[in-house]
Write an enzyme that holds these catalytic residues in place. Structure first.
Site, PDB file in Angstrom:
ATOM      1  N   ALA A  31      -1.323 -23.265 -14.925  1.00 54.90           N
ATOM      2  CA  ALA A  31      -2.253 -22.380 -15.640  1.00 54.90           C
ATOM      3  C   ALA A  31      -2.804 -21.276 -14.737  1.00 54.90           C
ATOM      4  O   ALA A  31      -2.509 -21.244 -13.536  1.00 54.90           O
ATOM      5  CB  ALA A  31      -3.383 -23.210 -16.230  1.00 54.90           C
ATOM      6  N   HIS A  32      -3.594 -20.407 -15.315  1.00 55.63           N
ATOM      7  CA  HIS A  32      -4.117 -19.258 -14.569  1.00 55.63           C
ATOM      8  C   HIS A  32      -5.025 -19.676 -13.420  1.00 55.63           C
ATOM      9  O   HIS A  32      -5.796 -20.610 -13.519  1.00 55.63           O
ATOM     10  CB  HIS A  32      -4.829 -18.249 -15.466  1.00 55.63           C
ATOM     11  CG  HIS A  32      -5.850 -18.782 -16.412  1.00 55.63           C
ATOM     12  ND1 HIS A  32      -6.431 -17.983 -17.350  1.00 55.63           N
ATOM     13  CD2 HIS A  32      -6.373 -20.006 -16.594  1.00 55.63           C
ATOM     14  CE1 HIS A  32      -7.284 -18.697 -18.047  1.00 55.63           C
ATOM     15  NE2 HIS A  32      -7.269 -19.922 -17.617  1.00 55.63           N
ATOM     16  N   ASN A  33      -4.874 -18.944 -12.317  1.00 60.13           N
ATOM     17  CA  ASN A  33      -5.706 -19.116 -11.131  1.00 60.13           C
ATOM     18  C   ASN A  33      -5.518 -20.442 -10.415  1.00 60.13           C
ATOM     19  O   ASN A  33      -6.312 -20.792  -9.537  1.00 60.13           O
ATOM     20  CB  ASN A  33      -7.199 -18.909 -11.475  1.00 60.13           C
ATOM     21  CG  ASN A  33      -7.489 -17.477 -11.865  1.00 60.13           C
ATOM     22  OD1 ASN A  33      -7.300 -17.088 -13.018  1.00 60.13           O
ATOM     23  ND2 ASN A  33      -7.884 -16.663 -10.913  1.00 60.13           N
TER      24      ASN A  33
ATOM     25  N   GLN B 248      -5.786 -11.002 -19.503  1.00 59.42           N
ATOM     26  CA  GLN B 248      -5.503 -11.649 -18.229  1.00 59.42           C
ATOM     27  C   GLN B 248      -4.973 -10.565 -17.294  1.00 59.42           C
ATOM     28  O   GLN B 248      -3.804 -10.205 -17.347  1.00 59.42           O
ATOM     29  CB  GLN B 248      -4.506 -12.790 -18.441  1.00 59.42           C
ATOM     30  CG  GLN B 248      -4.998 -13.818 -19.466  1.00 59.42           C
ATOM     31  CD  GLN B 248      -6.140 -14.689 -18.969  1.00 59.42           C
ATOM     32  OE1 GLN B 248      -6.001 -15.388 -17.963  1.00 59.42           O
ATOM     33  NE2 GLN B 248      -7.285 -14.641 -19.650  1.00 59.42           N
TER      34      GLN B 248
END
Lengths: 334, 334, 334
Positions: free
Chosen positions: A238-240, A197
């Site tokens: 969460a991511h993004n 990531q």
């Protein structure tokens, strides 16, 4: 604090009913208040206590003017008026660490602003930057190349990983982790291969983040929290994920990867949102809702899978009648 | 990174469409990509961006071959190919602590391997063992008699209690607690008597555990996480849970005591499982599902109480028609 | 441990079936037990193993007397008897830190009792008080003016903020945060103004709090956890919540602001309660329930929105029959 009602309205605004010289020394909820306290009424559930409260004064709306028998302040927004008194008391009593502890570990390449507090056992890693007036409580970790703005408040045991960008006036509560790896794997035969990531997290000004929250760094690009947004305890982002301005995310809610949340959105407690969807400005997600598709601006949704709230409530009401329905159908068949 | 597409396919495999000498310097999602980036397409939701992306190149499946107008890599698994490029970039940029800090506290009876990093304010308690190449970030605690394998990565503020066994190549994110006491009491008249939790936790090789996760130690015996399993943030794993290999447990899911999860199982976000049940290999538990009984291998369940997904979806669809149904019955009665 | 069954019943009470001199060296669950272990049977699900267990002895109820073929202890409460043996083993093996580390930071104005353990990298802030016999593991933070009672056990990486009151014999697991700010804002035009949280948290004697729990300080007044109450991992308790005595709050449950929970209440995993409601003594909230109104004493509720459990179960059962119902109505219409 020790002030007369007359002095109090200089802070709160509004109009006094009763004795202007009533002495106020503290604030309290309507059922806990005692002599010297000022309280307020906002939630209608507590109207029943309007005359039994032991407070010395109460902040009310115009509409309660005739019901109240103790000294009162009539305000357009009693809760805001009450909050202003609390802010005053808080200023008098709050006390944060100051200075750089000799028990912390600050990298030589870190840039530390003016009037910064770095407490015991804090680690500030290489090439990071801490803005003027920022206070860091004990046992926090600020990772390599991360930038914290001015006048931030970071409570004990917070982890901020590398390459994170945090604005001004941001408050982060204890145990929170910002920039942990997003949950990204790719199936390679039987096993799961980790996708590094390599993105970041960016948090705008005036954001507050509760305790034990987790905000994942982006896979690539950034996870973003907009200006003025408030996040409660134990929330997962969460991511993004991209969150707009002045939104509210209540405790234990979870937002999956790449989902976009607008401005002024409310996500209530324990709600869950799948990834790759869009929630429009001003939308409301009810507690425990399971959202699996886009939500239009200003729409309120609830239930699993989440539907417009009015419809969902109708379904819930009809559900309660299912036993009768089955009975009726038995009769009809006969 | 600076590579031509020709150099890139040496890592990713696949076949080039268009200019082999296209220069690639970074990766990005399809909507964020700019000149110099390579992107990919996998989720059909993003197909609409295949021609508007500003990426210099895109990784696609055979089936998109005719639609793409920019340089491309045709791959059997575009996501895996993309991931391989990210792994390359990550290797170039990642930087972890090294060496033993003079601000940490390592017991004399601890055994520390070669090339281990122990950062500031880490405590390594008595008789514990840290394997070669393992990296421990600041403010972590490793309890008495715990054994960490080789090449593990432990981020800041992690707690690993006593007598824990952790394999090789395990990644543990910040704020996570391994080996806290299971939740075990016995009613003794009005009060609850604590049952000491004298078991352990064992974590196999290649496991990754997210941030602020809690994994309880067993009452007696062990709580076990199998090889290659990946656990997201804020997950709860109770005492004596046994999880197989290569399973995925998504954020905020909770697994109650003594439940057995097979290999290759997916438990989606916020799902909850009661104790003492068995989930077969390859089963899928949908997000927010409430599982109160065994789940057969390869079965997908959803809802509360969880049912086979197809059936649950049918029920949800019929629910939306309840208002019409009640109307129809009114008519029939007439 | 090495004891004969005859010695064991001096601790557990009960009556021996079979050889009084059977040697017991450990405890284990019925399916994991091996020679030398004593096990027990309580959950009927495990009755099938009563004769295949490899344990050297088993603790059973009167009703299993005729079924058992190995040495046994007949007890009124097998689980409690078993627990007493575990307590004995735990006492023999448990080992906590002792003394005041030279790597901790204790304020000169803090009052530290007798036989207190303060471990490495712990910070004890101004004017706080730690009672006799209390053990604080590494990397904890105890805030200004907080009072911890006697014989408490505080595991690593715990944060206790300022002005908190904690009773005697309280256990707090790692990563838990006590006294973080309640989630209180007031809308001021477009933006959210923070209401300082100037109240406290008070935790009575004999409470146990799991890992990564968050307990918010009150807006004004206090958040209160009553004597003997047990809280599991990852639970959220909002500002001004009041919990009675000997209640059980299971993992990932969330209780919103100002809600009052009685004595002997059970709130199962992932349940959510809205704010400003009352849950009566002895009530049970099922797992994942969404409680939006008061719950009467001794009532069991489940589902969303939570309803009396029997009714909810009936509705769930009828739901499964909806497909048939729709078919029948089609026929009736014809």
């Amino acid at each position: 604090m020790k002030k007369t009602l007359k002095e109090i309205i200089e802070i709160t605004g509004g109009e006094i009913l009763g004795d202007h010289n009533t002495i106020i020394t503290n604030v309290a909820g309507i059922t806990e208040a005692k002599k010297g306290d000022i309280t307020f009424i906002s939630n209608p559930k507590y109207e029943q206590y309007i005359n039994s409260t032991k407070a010395s004064a109460i902040i009310i709306k115009e509409s309660h003017k005739d019901k109240v028998k103790i000294p009162a302040i009539v305000s357009k927004n009693p809760y805001l008026s009450y909050a202003k008194i609390i802010m005053l008391i808080a200023k008098e009593t709050e006390k944060h660490p100051s200075g750089i502890s000799c028990n912390c570990s600050v990298s030589k390449s870190a840039k530390i602003g003016e009037k910064v507090a770095i407490s015991d056992f804090v680690v500030i890693d290489e090439s990071s930057k801490i803005g003027d007036g920022t206070i860091i409580y004990p046992n926090c970790y600020i990772g390599r190349n991360s930038k914290i703005g001015e006048n931030c408040l970071i409570y004990p045991n917070v982890t901020i990983r590398e390459n994170i960008i945090i604005g001004n006036n941001v408050i982060i509560h204890s145990g929170t982790v910002i920039g942990c790896d997003g949950f990204g794997y790719v199936q390679d035969n039987e096993t799961l291969k980790k996708i590094p990531q390599i993105g970041i997290v960016e948090i705008a000004d005036d954001v507050e983040i509760g305790a034990n929250v987790t905000i994942d760094r982006a896979a690539t690009g950034k996870t973003f929290i907009g200006r003025g947004t408030k996040i409660d305890n134990l929330v997962q982002i969460a991511h993004n994920v991209h969150i707009g301005e002045n939104s509210i995310i209540v405790s234990q809610a979870g937002i999956s990867g790449s989902t976009k949340i607008g401005n002024g959105v409310t996500i209530a407690g324990q709600a869950g949102l799948v990834g790759h969807i869009t929630v429009g400005n001003g939308a409301v997600i009810a507690a425990q809702a399971g959202v699996i598709g886009d939500v239009a601006p200003k729409e309120t949704v609830s239930g699993y899978p989440a539907r417009p709230h009015k419809h969902a409530m109708k379904i819930y009401a009809l559900l309660q009648k299912l036993p009768e329905l089955f009975e009726e159908i038995k009769k009809l068949k006969k």
